[in-house]
Motif scaffolding. Structure first.
Motif, PDB file in Angstrom:
ATOM      1  N   LEU B  94      45.827  45.541  39.035  1.00 37.38           N
ATOM      2  CA  LEU B  94      45.614  45.213  40.444  1.00 37.38           C
ATOM      3  C   LEU B  94      44.605  44.077  40.561  1.00 37.38           C
ATOM      4  N   SER B  95      44.809  43.236  41.573  1.00 30.14           N
ATOM      5  CA  SER B  95      43.880  42.141  41.827  1.00 30.14           C
ATOM      6  C   SER B  95      42.538  42.702  42.287  1.00 30.14           C
ATOM      7  N   PHE B  97      41.159  42.118  45.004  1.00 26.54           N
ATOM      8  CA  PHE B  97      41.367  42.570  46.375  1.00 26.54           C
ATOM      9  C   PHE B  97      41.917  43.999  46.410  1.00 26.54           C
ATOM     10  N   ASP B  98      42.995  44.226  45.652  1.00 24.03           N
ATOM     11  CA  ASP B  98      43.642  45.542  45.708  1.00 24.03           C
ATOM     12  C   ASP B  98      42.765  46.628  45.110  1.00 24.03           C
ATOM     13  N   ARG B 115      42.391  44.637  55.269  1.00 22.97           N
ATOM     14  CA  ARG B 115      42.388  43.212  54.942  1.00 22.97           C
ATOM     15  C   ARG B 115      41.054  42.566  55.316  1.00 22.97           C
ATOM     16  N   LEU B 131      39.874  36.608  45.046  1.00 22.09           N
ATOM     17  CA  LEU B 131      40.568  37.749  45.655  1.00 22.09           C
ATOM     18  C   LEU B 131      41.784  38.182  44.847  1.00 22.09           C
ATOM     19  N   ARG B 132      42.497  37.197  44.316  1.00 20.95           N
ATOM     20  CA  ARG B 132      43.750  37.534  43.650  1.00 20.95           C
ATOM     21  C   ARG B 132      43.625  37.606  42.141  1.00 20.95           C
TER      22      ARG B 132
END
Ligand SMILES: Nc1ncnc2c1ncn2[C@@H]1O[C@H](COP(=O)(O)OP(=O)(O)OP(=O)(O)O)[C@@H](O)[C@H]1O
Ligand SMILES: [Mg+2]
Lengths: 310, 232
Positions: B94-95, B97-98, B115, B131-132
Motif C-alpha cells: 500500500l502507498s 497514503f493508503d 482524503r 503520498l503515492r
C-alpha cells in the motif's frame, strides 16, 4: 509505475484490498479449476435437461395408448388363416367398443403394418404368403381411471392367445433408467460444488497464512472479522465469477459442438440437446452461483481461522 | 485509563519477561517508558495495545478488564488506540497514503474525510510529495513518519509509540514529539518507549522504568523547568 498506481490505489481512491489479494500466487490455478468445474457442471446440467426432454417426448401420450396383438397362431399351435385372425380381431374390437373408457379402437390394415415394419425389413415386401398377426391400436379416454386388469381379463377370456401391451412395463423401465441417470448428474453437481468449495477454502487458508502478519495488523487497528473477511469474500467472488464465466462459456460451446456433430451424423440415436429458455437461464446463472458459493465459503473459512487469533 | 495489577507475561514456556507489574495511568497523562534493551518495553506495550493478554494478573483498559473479553469486544477498544510499532509494520503493497488511511477506513469514515485528513497529515509530517510512494521506496525515517501518521490519524484516546524517533534526527524528532504533546493537550493519553535521554529530558514527562521484568514509576523530575519553558 503507472501499473503500480492502478493496483495499489492512490489518494484518489480506488484501492481494492488492504491485503495484496489480487497479486497472490495460485490465483490462476484457482480460476482454472473453477472454470473446469463449471464446464463439467454445464455438461451435467445439460445432460439432465436433455434426459427430461427425452422422457417427456417418449412418454407423452403413451400412457393413453395400448396395443392388442392377436397372433396368427391358435392356442393349440395351429397356424390360423387370415379370415380366422380377422374374426378374432372383430371380437376383440366389439369388446373394446363396449368398454366405456375406450376412446378409439382400430385394427391396423396391411399398409399400416407395412409402414410399421419398413424400418426393419425394408420396403417392397409383400405379406401375401406370410401369416400375419393382427394389431389393434386402442386409445383410452382416461388411462388413470381405467381398470386395465379388468379390460385385459375380458379380452383374454374371449381370445386366450391375445397379447396386450399396455406400454407400462417398458415405460417404467425407461423412466427408472432416466431417473437414475438424472440422479447421477445431480450427484455429479454436488461433487462439483464440494470440490469447488474445498479448493476455495484451501486457497483462502493458504492466503491467510501468507498474510498472517497483515491480518494481525488490521486486527490490532480494531478491524472486525467482517471487515477482514469482506476482502477475501470480494476477491473470491470476482475470481469465481471470472473462472466460472469462462468455464460456462466453454461448456456452452461444447454443447453446441456436440449438437452440431450429432446433426452432421444425421443420427437420431444421439438425443439432441434441446435447451429451452428456462434451461438457458439456469446455465447462465451458473457463474453467479459459483461466485456466491466461493464468497460464502471464503467467508466461513476466514471467520473460522480468525477465531484462533488473540 | 490503564491499570495493571500484578500482571505477568511469558512467551510460551520461556521465562517470565514481565513479572508482577502494577501501575495506573490516568487519562490525559504522558509517560515515557524506558529501560535497557531487552527489558520488555515492547512486550509491555503489546499488553497495552491489546496484542496479547497477560499470562497472570489483571490488565484493565478504559476501565474494562481485558482478560475475559472476546475478540469482537476487543475490536472497539483497539480502535481507540493508536500504535507506532518499533518495526513500523507498514503494509508493503500500500502507498503511504493508503497506509495512513487504513485506520480511518477500518472505522468506516467517509472517503472524503479520509482524503482530506490523510493528505493534510502527511503534508504536516513532511511527506506531502510521497503520498503515492510505497514503503519499500522510502527511507527508514520516512517510513517512521508514515507509521506515526497512521497511529495519530484517528486522534486515538491512547497513543502508544515504540521508539518513534529512533530513525529520526533530533530536529524532526522534536517536531513529532510536539505533535504528540498537542494530541496530549487535546486529551490523548500517551506512552512513548524510548532510549533517547535528551528527548526525555527536554520534554520531562514522568517515566516508567523497566528493568529485569519489574516496573518503577519515576515522577516528573524536571517539571519546573518545563513550566518555565512553557511560560516563555
Ligand atoms: N514474540 C516473542 N517470543 C518470544 N520471546 C520474545 C518475543 N518478543 C520478545 N521476546 C523476548 O522478550 C524479551 C523482551 O523483549 P522486548 O522486545 O519486549 O524488549 P524491549 O525492551 O522492547 O527491547 P528493545 O529496547 O531492544 O526494543 C526479550 O528477551 C525477547 O527475547
Ligand atoms: Mg522494543
Amino acid at each position: 509505475m503507472a501499473r503500480v498506481e492502478k493496483t495499489v490505489g492512490t489518494s484518489q481512491g480506488k484501492r481494492l484490498y488492504d491485503l495484496p489479494l489480487n497479486r497472490d500466487e495460485g490465483t490462476g490455478f484457482l480460476i482454472l479449476l473453477i472454470a473446469l468445474m463449471s464446464l463439467l457442471a454445464v455438461l451435467a446440467i445439460a445432460a439432465s435437461f436433455t434426459l427430461s426432454a427425452m422422457t417427456e417426448r417418449w412418454t407423452s401420450g403413451l400412457e393413453n395408448r395400448i396395443t392388442i396383438e392377436i397372433p396368427a397362431e391358435g392356442t393349440d399351435g395351429r397356424i390360423l388363416g387370415r379370415d380366422e385372425v380377422t374374426a378374432l380381431s372383430d371380437r376383440a374390437l366389439q369388446i373394446l367398443k363396449s368398454t366405456p373408457s375406450v376412446h378409439t379402437a382400430h385394427m391396423l390394415d396391411e399398409s399400416e403394418l407395412t409402414a410399421l415394419v419398413k424400418p426393419w425389413l425394408g420396403s417392397g415386401l409383400s405379406f401375401s404368403g406370410i401369416p400375419l398377426p393382427s394389431l389393434i391400436a386402442v386409445t383410452l379416454s382416461d388411462a388413470e381411471n381405467t381398470d386395465m386388469r379388468a379390460l385385459e381379463e375380458k379380452i383374454i377370456s374371449a381370445i386366450p392367445q391375445a397379447r396386450i401391451d399396455t406400454h407400462e412395463t417398458w415405460l417404467n423401465d425407461l423412466l427408472r433408467f432416466t431417473k437414475s441417470l438424472r440422479l447421477v448428474s445431480a450427484i455429479l453437481l454436488v461433487v462439483i460444488g464440494i470440490t469447488t468449495a474445498t479448493a476455495v477454502a484451501g486457497a483462502i487458508r493458504s492466503r491467510m497464512a501468507v498474510h498472517a502478519e497483515e491480518i494481525s495488523l488490521l486486527h490490532l487497528m480494531g478491524a472486525s472479522d467482517n471487515y477482514i473477511s469482506r476482502q477475501f469474500q470480494h476477491n473470491a467472488f470476482v475470481l469465481a465469477l471470472r473462472g466460472s464465466a469462462t468455464g460456462t462459456a466453454a461448456g456452452i460451446l461444447t454443447l453446441l459442438l456436440i449438437g452440431w456433430i450429432s446433426g452432421q451424423m444425421g443420427a437420431n440415436l444421439l438425443p439432441e440437446f434441446h435447451l429451452g429458455i428456462a434451461n438457458m437461464l439456469a446455465i447462465a446463472a451458473l457463474p453467479f452461483l459459483a461466485a456466491a458459493l466461493a464468497a460464502l465459503t471464503s467467508r466461513q473459512t476466514v471467520h473460522r481461522a480468525l477465531k484462533d487469533m488473540p | 485509563m490503564i491499570r495493571f495489577e500484578h500482571a505477568g507475561l511469558r512467551y510460551g514456556i520461556g521465562p517470565e519477561i514481565l513479572s508482577d507489574i502494577s501501575f495506573t495511568l490516568d487519562p490525559g497523562s504522558f509517560h515515557f517508558l524506558t529501560g535497557p534493551s531487552g527489558a520488555g518495553k515492547t512486550s509491555l506495550l503489546s499488553l497495552m495495545y491489546l496484542g496479547r493478554k497477560p499470562t497472570r494478573g489483571l490488565v484493565s483498559m478504559f476501565g474494562q478488564n481485558i482478560n475475559g473479553m472476546t475478540r469482537s469486544q476487543l475490536a472497539p477498544l483497539r480502535q481507540r488506540i493508536g500504535v507506532v510499532f518499533q518495526d513500523f509494520r507498514l503494509l508493503q503493497h500500500l502507498s503511504a497514503f493508503d497506509n495512513v488511511a487504513l485506520p480511518l477506513r477500518i472505522q468506516g469514515r467517509p472517503e472524503k474525510e479520509v482524503r482530506n485528513n490523510v493528505q493534510e497529515l502527511l503534508e504536516w509530517v513532511g511527506l506531502g510529495d510521497q503520498l503515492r510512494a510505497l514503503p519499500s521506496t522510502m527511507s527508514g525515517g520516512q517510513q517512521q513518519r508514515v507509521a506515526i501518521a497512521r497511529a495519530v490519524i484517528t486522534r486515538p484516546r491512547l497513543l502508544l509509540a515504540d521508539e518513534p524517533t529512533g530513525n529520526l534526527d533530533d530536529e524532526i524528532g522534536y517536531r513529532l514529539l510536539n505533535l504528540f504533546d498537542q494530541l496530549n493537550r487535546m486529551g490523548t493519553t500517551i506512552v512513548i518507549a524510548t532510549h533517547n535521554q535528551r528527548l526525555m529530558e527536554r520534554f520531562g514527562h514522568p517515566r516508567l522504568v523497566l528493568d529485569k521484568g519489574n516496573l518503577q514509576v519515576q515522577p516528573q523530575v524536571n517539571w519546573l523547568r518545563r513550566k518555565i519553558e512553557g511560560i516563555f
